[in-house]
Design a protein around this motif. Sequence first.
Motif, PDB file in Angstrom:
ATOM      1  N   SER A 109      49.821  38.263  39.073  1.00 36.58           N
ATOM      2  CA  SER A 109      49.820  38.650  37.673  1.00 36.58           C
ATOM      3  C   SER A 109      50.232  37.492  36.774  1.00 36.58           C
ATOM      4  O   SER A 109      49.883  37.464  35.592  1.00 36.58           O
ATOM      5  CB  SER A 109      50.769  39.833  37.459  1.00 36.58           C
ATOM      6  OG  SER A 109      52.102  39.474  37.772  1.00 36.58           O
TER       7      SER A 109
ATOM      8  N   GLU B 287      44.098  38.429  36.424  1.00 28.98           N
ATOM      9  CA  GLU B 287      45.561  38.496  36.413  1.00 28.98           C
ATOM     10  C   GLU B 287      46.047  39.800  35.797  1.00 28.98           C
ATOM     11  O   GLU B 287      47.009  40.415  36.301  1.00 28.98           O
ATOM     12  CB  GLU B 287      46.140  37.298  35.658  1.00 28.98           C
ATOM     13  CG  GLU B 287      46.029  35.985  36.388  1.00 28.98           C
ATOM     14  CD  GLU B 287      44.698  35.259  36.187  1.00 28.98           C
ATOM     15  OE1 GLU B 287      44.607  34.086  36.579  1.00 28.98           O
ATOM     16  OE2 GLU B 287      43.741  35.878  35.642  1.00 28.98           O
ATOM     17  N   HIS B 288      45.417  40.227  34.720  1.00 28.14           N
ATOM     18  CA  HIS B 288      45.801  41.496  34.096  1.00 28.14           C
ATOM     19  C   HIS B 288      45.486  42.671  35.022  1.00 28.14           C
ATOM     20  O   HIS B 288      46.273  43.621  35.142  1.00 28.14           O
ATOM     21  CB  HIS B 288      45.082  41.664  32.756  1.00 28.14           C
ATOM     22  CG  HIS B 288      45.603  42.786  31.926  1.00 28.14           C
ATOM     23  ND1 HIS B 288      45.044  43.125  30.706  1.00 28.14           N
ATOM     24  CD2 HIS B 288      46.610  43.678  32.121  1.00 28.14           C
ATOM     25  CE1 HIS B 288      45.699  44.160  30.194  1.00 28.14           C
ATOM     26  NE2 HIS B 288      46.646  44.518  31.044  1.00 28.14           N
TER      27      HIS B 288
ATOM     28  N   GLU C 104      48.158  42.887  37.497  1.00 24.02           N
ATOM     29  CA  GLU C 104      49.361  43.434  36.881  1.00 24.02           C
ATOM     30  C   GLU C 104      49.371  44.963  36.917  1.00 24.02           C
ATOM     31  O   GLU C 104      50.336  45.571  37.375  1.00 24.02           O
ATOM     32  CB  GLU C 104      49.464  42.928  35.431  1.00 24.02           C
ATOM     33  CG  GLU C 104      50.480  43.631  34.554  1.00 24.02           C
ATOM     34  CD  GLU C 104      51.924  43.298  34.878  1.00 24.02           C
ATOM     35  OE1 GLU C 104      52.816  43.891  34.238  1.00 24.02           O
ATOM     36  OE2 GLU C 104      52.181  42.457  35.755  1.00 24.02           O
TER      37      GLU C 104
END
Length: 478
Positions: A17, A364-365, A368
């Motif tokens: 993330s 990355e999001h 997350e």
Amino acid sequence: MSQLPDLVIAHGTVVNSFGRQDAHVVVDGGRVTQLIDAAEPVPAAHRIIDASGLLVIPGGIDGHCHVAQVTGRFRTLDDYAVTSKAALWGGTTTIIDFGIPRDAQETPLDAVLNKKRLAAESRCDVALHGSVIKWDETVPWQLEQLAAEGVRSVKMYTTNRGSTMADGDTILKVMREMVRLDGLTYIHAEHDAIITDCTEQHASDGRIGIEHLHRTRPELAEEISVKETLALAHYTGAPVYFVHQSTPGAVDLVTEARERGQEAYSETCPHYLTLDDTVYGSRFPEWYACCPPMRSAETVAALKNRLAAGAIHTVSSDHSCYDLSQKRERTDDVRFMPHGLPGVETRMPVTFTALVSDGGGSVEHFVEVFSAAPARINAVPRKGAIVEGFDADLVIFDPAIQRDVDGGALHMGTDFSPFEGKTLNGWPAVVISAGQVVLDGDGFHDPGPVGRFVAREGFTEHRDALSDSLPLSLSQPA
């Protein structure tokens, strides 16, 4: 001569993330032991998997699953063996289930201990939430026992009177106990008086079949309940987590509370990001019986915007494995239908498609909301990131894999999917759970009942420990 590690994932792009790097991931004894720059030679190992051109991401944490759940006269058709296999097929390596008392005779502690016994058949790791329906003088002691078992969150419903609903006094008192025990309060937020009245009005007009579900549970009921619960959380100082938020208004209330300094979190589900209320006018409206119901297309679009902006912290499945025969028993009256959708296996591609492929968000999001935040907020130790010392729960992920959903070909123990026929991007190519390859190009390799019960840490204890050892973007909630 040094002993060879169990596994190396070579030449992949490791995506956490908080960033990405091209690296070889070394796995031994069920843990990540090294990340080696991909420009370096591949170290020797008992098995080497080439991940060139692919992403390596942390295994998913599904913070909201219902396994072998009894609600009234209905029981979901799955067990831990079935649901954990389906989770692994979908890139999820840890599920968090609920110990919800099935009736007035089962205590919150008994409900959790029963689920813990059943979880011995799981193929992936399992953590648990507790649940309190009615306050009595034994509840503080029971919550202490749950905390000692590693169950550090309690779910309460603000609706479903006569079955799972907790009244305001109970919610307030449990929140105080969770503060004392460094725990987290989970809330299903729908205003019971509004829903009851609205449902009765529809029933009196003969508009109570499944095709009217979305009209019996208005957005206002969710948002008013969130607002009231946030007030209780503010009063008690309790961290609070709202499950399956389906409206931008509900998410905005949480955002505003966080801006005032409250510890509050928003979860949504894949179906609220991709399906709208026109499904209740479709040929098979019973496929979409869940609470809250699907919302308007405008609401769905606004909810996706909140996800893209980072206002929604996690995407969980709310997996509930009924089949169509159960769904079709009472399509004439939503008050007597079992509500809930199968989704633990499809959470990865639906979320990736909504957030990244269609929404333009970053991988990355996606990591997350799929893994890092569920692990962090739920205080699940050593999960949610690919770093040295963390559990080797890993997915070699291929964003280019595109499949049409066939509910009958999935592995969730039911005969339908609410995403039937939808084209979804981003499926796992390889899944590694606790260092063991369970899914690869040769198919699924059943590891047997090796899943571990994961004792969770205290809410602030876990956060403080992470802040000392991991990048800021992982250790601090967005």
